[in-house]
Write an enzyme that holds these catalytic residues in place. Structure first.
Site, PDB file in Angstrom:
ATOM      1  CE  LYS A 129      11.605  10.195  -5.356  1.00 29.21           C
ATOM      2  NZ  LYS A 129      11.743  11.649  -5.576  1.00 29.21           N
TER       3      LYS A 129
HETATM    4  C1  PLP Z   1      10.726  12.407  -6.210  1.00 32.18           C
HETATM    5  C2  PLP Z   1      10.674  13.876  -5.945  1.00 32.18           C
HETATM    6  C3  PLP Z   1       9.547  14.660  -6.301  1.00 32.18           C
HETATM    7  C4  PLP Z   1       8.346  14.083  -7.029  1.00 32.18           C
HETATM    8  O1  PLP Z   1       7.596  13.205  -6.235  1.00 32.18           O
HETATM    9  P1  PLP Z   1       6.505  12.238  -6.904  1.00 32.18           P
HETATM   10  O2  PLP Z   1       6.030  11.359  -5.805  1.00 32.18           O
HETATM   11  O3  PLP Z   1       7.257  11.489  -7.979  1.00 32.18           O
HETATM   12  O4  PLP Z   1       5.441  13.101  -7.470  1.00 32.18           O
HETATM   13  C5  PLP Z   1       9.548  16.004  -5.969  1.00 32.18           C
HETATM   14  N1  PLP Z   1      10.598  16.565  -5.363  1.00 32.18           N
HETATM   15  C6  PLP Z   1      11.699  15.866  -5.017  1.00 32.18           C
HETATM   16  C7  PLP Z   1      12.837  16.571  -4.367  1.00 32.18           C
HETATM   17  C8  PLP Z   1      11.777  14.498  -5.284  1.00 32.18           C
HETATM   18  O5  PLP Z   1      12.879  13.808  -4.939  1.00 32.18           O
END
Ligand code: PLP
Length: 465
Positions: free
Chosen positions: A114
């Site tokens: 993120k």
């Molecule tokens: C947010 C997140 C995901 C999922 O990502 P999306 O964009 O919501 O599909 C997968 N793995 C981790 C570690 C995350 O923080």
């Protein structure tokens, strides 16, 4: 570049990038998409092979900010942001098995992918708010990852105050400390005596209260914000170029929750990057894999798993893909989404489902299979994968095809989920140097009861401006 909603008509007063950055969700409840997909010519892609990550990111994002933010500004932001990541390559590719690559997206400040987009979002918000002489109060609820990424991205940013609600005593200590040890004046953590849903319901209630929303200039940075998707496209392009693109196709496997990250991979293919297949990895919350296998998109209760960032009931960003597969028909999209909301079951037309199935496939792993995958990956390749990454790698392994490199998105650093990693592999993954003293740092947060009025009072006290 002008934008349109998945549920509304295209009109003359269409918003530009800066507008949709600040508003997030469209007024009609739909999600924003560019009015047309920018196309990257083959020669341009080839020329981009030699760019640094930051410069490539600026090129890609500038295609979506045309008329709002110029390339030079983006380049300065991107160099600053990605220069602080703790790997020189920013998003290194590691070959874990023959033809199966791990695309490490966790070298940012909070150890999860993120950061890749959120760090840019912090700069973009500050830039646009200063330009427009506006202030916003970002309010969000978190079960862990999103909150810390948002706090790191917005700490110390001018014109912004950020207030994050987390469930008291229900996040891991690492997750809580990543949020509560940030002591900048514009950062406020509230621990609510309730669970994640309590927090999320409070945030929804605050946004639904129009007078309060206006008074505090509330804003959100959740995963439906188009700017976040846009800032996730560059790493897919970079991986494709590193593995022979645009002269040969690659496939991607992505551990998926809200469908934002994998949608960015699909967007890269829309823009001219040759992509063979996209593989969704899920945990036992498998709404997406059920859909891909049987066209069964039925909501079920969320169950906790080893990969909590994928514990979701509904993948909000799926609406964008649906809209495209409906030939960009906002009326049909609105009808299908409205019915889904009422019945908990999404009736995707058969031809749209078939079209999606030509590109996407999916695999779901329960906790035992996730642990077994972590163990096998460590034994065979000496590679430590966190539970989310292991699901991505396993999905990629399942759908690997001869002659097509398979790139799995590694979405979290193993040290972010030390207990699961230790249980599966016997190895306790250490925190990287910049977080090594996390447990000695001073924390600051207030604990509030499950009482909306009290929480609103606290938000009002910390609002921006
Ligand atoms: C947010 C997140 C995901 C999922 O990502 P999306 O964009 O919501 O599909 C997968 N793995 C981790 C570690 C995350 O923080």
């Amino acid at each position: 570049m002008r934008y349109r909603s998945t549920r509304g008509i295209v009109d003359a007063a269409a918003p530009d990038f800066s507008d949709i950055l600040l508003s997030g969700l469209a007024g009609d409840g739909g999600l924003y998409l560019p009015q047309h997909w920018p196309h990257i010519p083959r020669e341009t892609l080839t020329a981009w092979r030699s760019l640094s990550y930051a410069d490539l990111a600026a090129e890609v994002i500038s295609l979506f900010t045309e008329g709002s933010i110029d390339r030079e500004t983006l380049r300065n932001m991107a160099r600053d942001v990605y220069g602080k990541f703790d790997h020189a390559a920013v998003t290194p590719l590691v070959e874990v098995e023959d033809g199966l690559f791990s695309l490490e997206l966790f070298h940012g400040p909070t150890l999860a992918f993120k950061d890749m987009a959120m760090q840019m979002l912090g700069r973009l918000f500050e830039y646009v708010l200063k330009q427009r002489n506006r202030h916003v109060t970002i309010v969000g609820a978190t079960s862990g990852d999103t909150g810390s990424a948002a706090i790191e991205a917005f700490r110390g940013r001018e014109h912004v105050s950020i207030i994050i609600l987390h469930p008291h005593n229900r996040t891991s200590e690492v997750q809580r400390r990543q949020m509560t040890t940030v002591l900048d004046d514009n950062v406020h953590n509230i621990a609510v005596e309730g669970d994640f849903d309590t927090c999320q319901d409070m945030v929804k209630a605050m946004f639904a209260d129009e007078a309060f929303r206006t008074e505090c200039s509330l804003s959100a940075v959740n995963s439906i914000n188009w700017a976040r998707i846009a800032a996730q496209i560059p790493y897919y392009i970079r991986a494709a170029l590193a593995l022979g693109g645009p002269d040969r196709p690659v496939s991607f496997a992505v551990p998926t929750g809200n469908f934002g990250n994998i949608l960015a991979a699909w967007a890269a293919s829309q823009m001219g990057v040759p992509v063979e297949h996209l593989c969704v990895g899920s945990n036992r919350n498998d709404i997406l894999t059920r859909f891909l296998l049987n066209n069964d998109m039925t909501m079920r209760a969320v169950e906790p798993s080893l990969s909590p960032s994928m514990d979701i009931q509904v993948s909000s960003n799926f609406e964008r893909l649906l809209f495209e597969m409906l030939g960009r028909d906002p009326d049909r999209c609105r009808a299908i989404m409205g019915e889904f909301r009422q019945t908990g079951c999404m009736a995707v037309p058969h031809d749209a489902w078939e079209q999606i199935g030509k590109i996407f496939n999916g695999a779901a792993l329960d906790d035992a299979q996730t642990s077994a995958a972590m163990q096998r990956i460590y034994k065979q390749s000496h590679y430590l994968a966190d539970p989310h990454t292991a699901i991505g790698l396993e999905a990629g392994r399942k759908f690997r095809e001869a002659g097509v490199p398979m790139v799995a998105a590694a979405t979290a650093h193993p040290a972010k989920f030390p207990d699961a990693v230790k249980a599966a592999t016997g190895i306790h993954p250490p925190l990287p140097p910049h977080l090594a003293d996390l447990f000695e740092r001073e924390e600051r947060y207030e604990v509030l009861p499950n009482d909306l009025a009290r929480v609103k009072e606290a938000v009002r006290a910390h609002k921006a401006g």
